[in-house]
Design a protein around this motif. Structure first.
Motif, PDB file in Angstrom:
ATOM      1  N   UNK A 161       0.819  -1.215   0.000  1.00  0.00           N
ATOM      2  CA  UNK A 161       0.000   0.000   0.000  1.00  0.00           C
ATOM      3  C   UNK A 161       0.853   1.265   0.000  1.00  0.00           C
ATOM      4  N   UNK A 162       2.087   1.151   0.473  1.00  0.00           N
ATOM      5  CA  UNK A 162       2.992   2.296   0.472  1.00  0.00           C
ATOM      6  C   UNK A 162       3.469   2.633  -0.938  1.00  0.00           C
ATOM      7  N   UNK A 163       3.322   1.694  -1.870  1.00  0.00           N
ATOM      8  CA  UNK A 163       3.837   1.883  -3.226  1.00  0.00           C
ATOM      9  C   UNK A 163       2.742   1.959  -4.285  1.00  0.00           C
ATOM     10  N   UNK A 164       1.539   1.578  -3.921  1.00  0.00           N
ATOM     11  CA  UNK A 164       0.425   1.656  -4.873  1.00  0.00           C
ATOM     12  C   UNK A 164       0.089   3.109  -5.154  1.00  0.00           C
ATOM     13  N   UNK A 165      -0.370   3.393  -6.366  1.00  0.00           N
ATOM     14  CA  UNK A 165      -0.792   4.779  -6.651  1.00  0.00           C
ATOM     15  C   UNK A 165      -1.925   5.191  -5.712  1.00  0.00           C
ATOM     16  N   UNK A 166      -1.765   6.348  -5.107  1.00  0.00           N
ATOM     17  CA  UNK A 166      -2.757   6.839  -4.163  1.00  0.00           C
ATOM     18  C   UNK A 166      -4.120   7.016  -4.830  1.00  0.00           C
ATOM     19  N   UNK A 167      -4.135   7.384  -6.096  1.00  0.00           N
ATOM     20  CA  UNK A 167      -5.401   7.567  -6.814  1.00  0.00           C
ATOM     21  C   UNK A 167      -6.196   6.264  -6.875  1.00  0.00           C
ATOM     22  N   UNK A 168      -5.519   5.141  -7.050  1.00  0.00           N
ATOM     23  CA  UNK A 168      -6.208   3.842  -7.103  1.00  0.00           C
ATOM     24  C   UNK A 168      -6.786   3.474  -5.737  1.00  0.00           C
ATOM     25  N   UNK A 169      -6.013   3.720  -4.697  1.00  0.00           N
ATOM     26  CA  UNK A 169      -6.483   3.431  -3.335  1.00  0.00           C
ATOM     27  C   UNK A 169      -7.677   4.323  -3.003  1.00  0.00           C
ATOM     28  N   UNK A 170      -7.567   5.590  -3.376  1.00  0.00           N
ATOM     29  CA  UNK A 170      -8.642   6.531  -3.082  1.00  0.00           C
ATOM     30  C   UNK A 170      -9.907   6.185  -3.871  1.00  0.00           C
ATOM     31  N   UNK A 171      -9.763   5.731  -5.076  1.00  0.00           N
ATOM     32  CA  UNK A 171     -10.931   5.333  -5.897  1.00  0.00           C
ATOM     33  C   UNK A 171     -11.650   4.153  -5.253  1.00  0.00           C
ATOM     34  N   UNK A 172     -10.898   3.136  -4.849  1.00  0.00           N
ATOM     35  CA  UNK A 172     -11.511   1.962  -4.207  1.00  0.00           C
ATOM     36  C   UNK A 172     -12.168   2.359  -2.881  1.00  0.00           C
ATOM     37  N   UNK A 173     -11.470   3.177  -2.101  1.00  0.00           N
ATOM     38  CA  UNK A 173     -12.020   3.638  -0.828  1.00  0.00           C
ATOM     39  C   UNK A 173     -13.287   4.452  -1.055  1.00  0.00           C
ATOM     40  N   UNK A 174     -13.271   5.302  -2.072  1.00  0.00           N
ATOM     41  CA  UNK A 174     -14.448   6.117  -2.395  1.00  0.00           C
ATOM     42  C   UNK A 174     -15.653   5.271  -2.768  1.00  0.00           C
ATOM     43  N   UNK A 175     -15.433   4.198  -3.527  1.00  0.00           N
ATOM     44  CA  UNK A 175     -16.536   3.299  -3.889  1.00  0.00           C
ATOM     45  C   UNK A 175     -17.145   2.649  -2.644  1.00  0.00           C
ATOM     46  N   UNK A 176     -16.293   2.205  -1.738  1.00  0.00           N
ATOM     47  CA  UNK A 176     -16.782   1.595  -0.504  1.00  0.00           C
ATOM     48  C   UNK A 176     -17.523   2.619   0.357  1.00  0.00           C
ATOM     49  N   UNK A 177     -16.989   3.830   0.420  1.00  0.00           N
ATOM     50  CA  UNK A 177     -17.610   4.903   1.196  1.00  0.00           C
ATOM     51  C   UNK A 177     -18.990   5.248   0.626  1.00  0.00           C
ATOM     52  N   UNK A 178     -19.066   5.365  -0.694  1.00  0.00           N
ATOM     53  CA  UNK A 178     -20.355   5.675  -1.333  1.00  0.00           C
ATOM     54  C   UNK A 178     -21.372   4.566  -1.090  1.00  0.00           C
ATOM     55  N   UNK A 179     -20.922   3.321  -1.101  1.00  0.00           N
ATOM     56  CA  UNK A 179     -21.831   2.206  -0.825  1.00  0.00           C
ATOM     57  C   UNK A 179     -22.347   2.279   0.612  1.00  0.00           C
ATOM     58  N   UNK A 218     -19.658  -6.395   6.391  1.00  0.00           N
ATOM     59  CA  UNK A 218     -19.822  -7.507   5.452  1.00  0.00           C
ATOM     60  C   UNK A 218     -21.185  -7.478   4.736  1.00  0.00           C
ATOM     61  N   UNK A 219     -22.223  -7.175   5.466  1.00  0.00           N
ATOM     62  CA  UNK A 219     -23.561  -7.102   4.857  1.00  0.00           C
ATOM     63  C   UNK A 219     -23.649  -5.930   3.892  1.00  0.00           C
ATOM     64  N   UNK A 220     -23.225  -4.759   4.348  1.00  0.00           N
ATOM     65  CA  UNK A 220     -23.389  -3.552   3.553  1.00  0.00           C
ATOM     66  C   UNK A 220     -22.509  -3.523   2.310  1.00  0.00           C
ATOM     67  N   UNK A 221     -21.264  -3.970   2.438  1.00  0.00           N
ATOM     68  CA  UNK A 221     -20.337  -3.866   1.322  1.00  0.00           C
ATOM     69  C   UNK A 221     -20.380  -5.058   0.376  1.00  0.00           C
ATOM     70  N   UNK A 222     -20.821  -6.212   0.858  1.00  0.00           N
ATOM     71  CA  UNK A 222     -20.864  -7.383  -0.025  1.00  0.00           C
ATOM     72  C   UNK A 222     -21.861  -7.195  -1.157  1.00  0.00           C
ATOM     73  N   UNK A 223     -22.803  -6.299  -0.991  1.00  0.00           N
ATOM     74  CA  UNK A 223     -23.794  -6.046  -2.050  1.00  0.00           C
ATOM     75  C   UNK A 223     -23.147  -5.503  -3.321  1.00  0.00           C
ATOM     76  N   UNK A 224     -21.936  -4.982  -3.214  1.00  0.00           N
ATOM     77  CA  UNK A 224     -21.197  -4.527  -4.394  1.00  0.00           C
ATOM     78  C   UNK A 224     -20.830  -5.697  -5.308  1.00  0.00           C
ATOM     79  N   UNK A 225     -20.828  -6.900  -4.768  1.00  0.00           N
ATOM     80  CA  UNK A 225     -20.396  -8.083  -5.521  1.00  0.00           C
ATOM     81  C   UNK A 225     -21.508  -8.706  -6.350  1.00  0.00           C
ATOM     82  N   UNK A 226     -22.682  -8.099  -6.382  1.00  0.00           N
ATOM     83  CA  UNK A 226     -23.783  -8.615  -7.195  1.00  0.00           C
ATOM     84  C   UNK A 226     -24.161 -10.027  -6.797  1.00  0.00           C
TER      85      UNK A 226
END
Length: 169
Positions: free
Chosen positions: A11-29, A135-143
Motif C-alpha cells: 500500500x505504500x507503493x500503490x498509486x494513491x489515486x487507485x487506493x482513493x478510488x476503491x475507498x471512495x466506492x466503498x464509502x459511497x456504498x 460484510x452485509x453492507x459492502x458485499x452487495x457490491x459483488x452482485x
C-alpha cells in the motif's frame, strides 16, 4: 489482530489515486446503505475526521458535510483534520460498526484520540446509532457473489475480533 504486514507494505507503493478510488466506492456504498449516517453529528458535520490505522501507511480523512473521503499517506495528515483517532485497522472497523466500547479502548490506550474531542464523541455517537454491518453492507457490491463475499467478510471479522484482547460488546 493487526493487518498483515505483507499486505500493508504494498500500500505504500500503490498509486494513491487507485487506493482513493476503491475507498471512495466503498464509502459511497456505505452512504447508500446508511443515508442519514452523519445527520446525528449536528454542528460537528462541518468538521473533518481523520482515521489513522496504526498498521497501515495510509490515513483516511472523512468530511461529513460533503460527504467525502480522502486518502493520504502518513504522516501527511497535519492540519487535514479537526479530530483524529488512531489504532489498528480492525479495531477502527469494529468502532465503525459499533462492536466495541470506545471509551474502554481509549482509556486502555488501544486508541489515541486527538483534536476536537467533542466532535469525535459526536462521530462515535453517530456511528453507534447507524447499525453498520460492513460484510452485509459492502458485499452487495459483488452482485450475485454477494453471499460469498458477505460470508468471507463475517469470517474475517470474527477472526479479527476473537484475536483482540480488548473487551468487546
Amino acid at each position: 489482530m493487526e493487518f498483515p504486514r505483507a499486505l500493508a507494505i504494498p500500500l505504500a507503493y500503490m498509486p494513491l489515486a487507485a487506493i482513493e478510488r476503491a475507498t471512495g466506492l466503498l464509502f459511497q456504498r456505505l452512504l447508500k446503505e446508511h443515508p442519514d449516517l452523519f445527520e446525528r453529528l449536528g454542528e460537528y458535520k462541518a468538521k473533518r475526521f481523520a482515521f489513522l490505522p496504526s498498521d497501515l501507511p495510509l490515513a483516511f480523512i472523512v468530511e461529513p458535510a460533503g460527504p467525502s473521503i480522502r486518502v493520504t499517506r502518513k504522516p501527511a495528515t497535519q492540519d487535514l483534520a479537526d479530530a483524529s483517532v488512531e489504532g489498528p485497522l480492525f479495531l477502527l472497523l469494529a468502532l465503525l460498526e459499533g462492536r466495541c466500547d470506545a471509551d474502554a479502548l481509549f482509556f486502555s490506550r488501544d486508541l489515541s484520540v486527538t483534536g476536537d474531542m467533542e466532535a469525535m464523541l459526536a462521530m462515535r455517537n453517530a456511528l453507534d446509532g447507524a447499525d453498520i454491518d460492513l460484510p452485509r453492507d459492502l458485499s452487495r457490491l459483488a452482485g450475485p457473489l454477494a453471499p460469498l463475499f458477505g460470508k468471507m467478510g463475517r469470517d474475517i471479522r470474527r477472526r479479527a475480533l476473537n484475536d483482540e484482547t480488548s473487551q468487546w460488546n
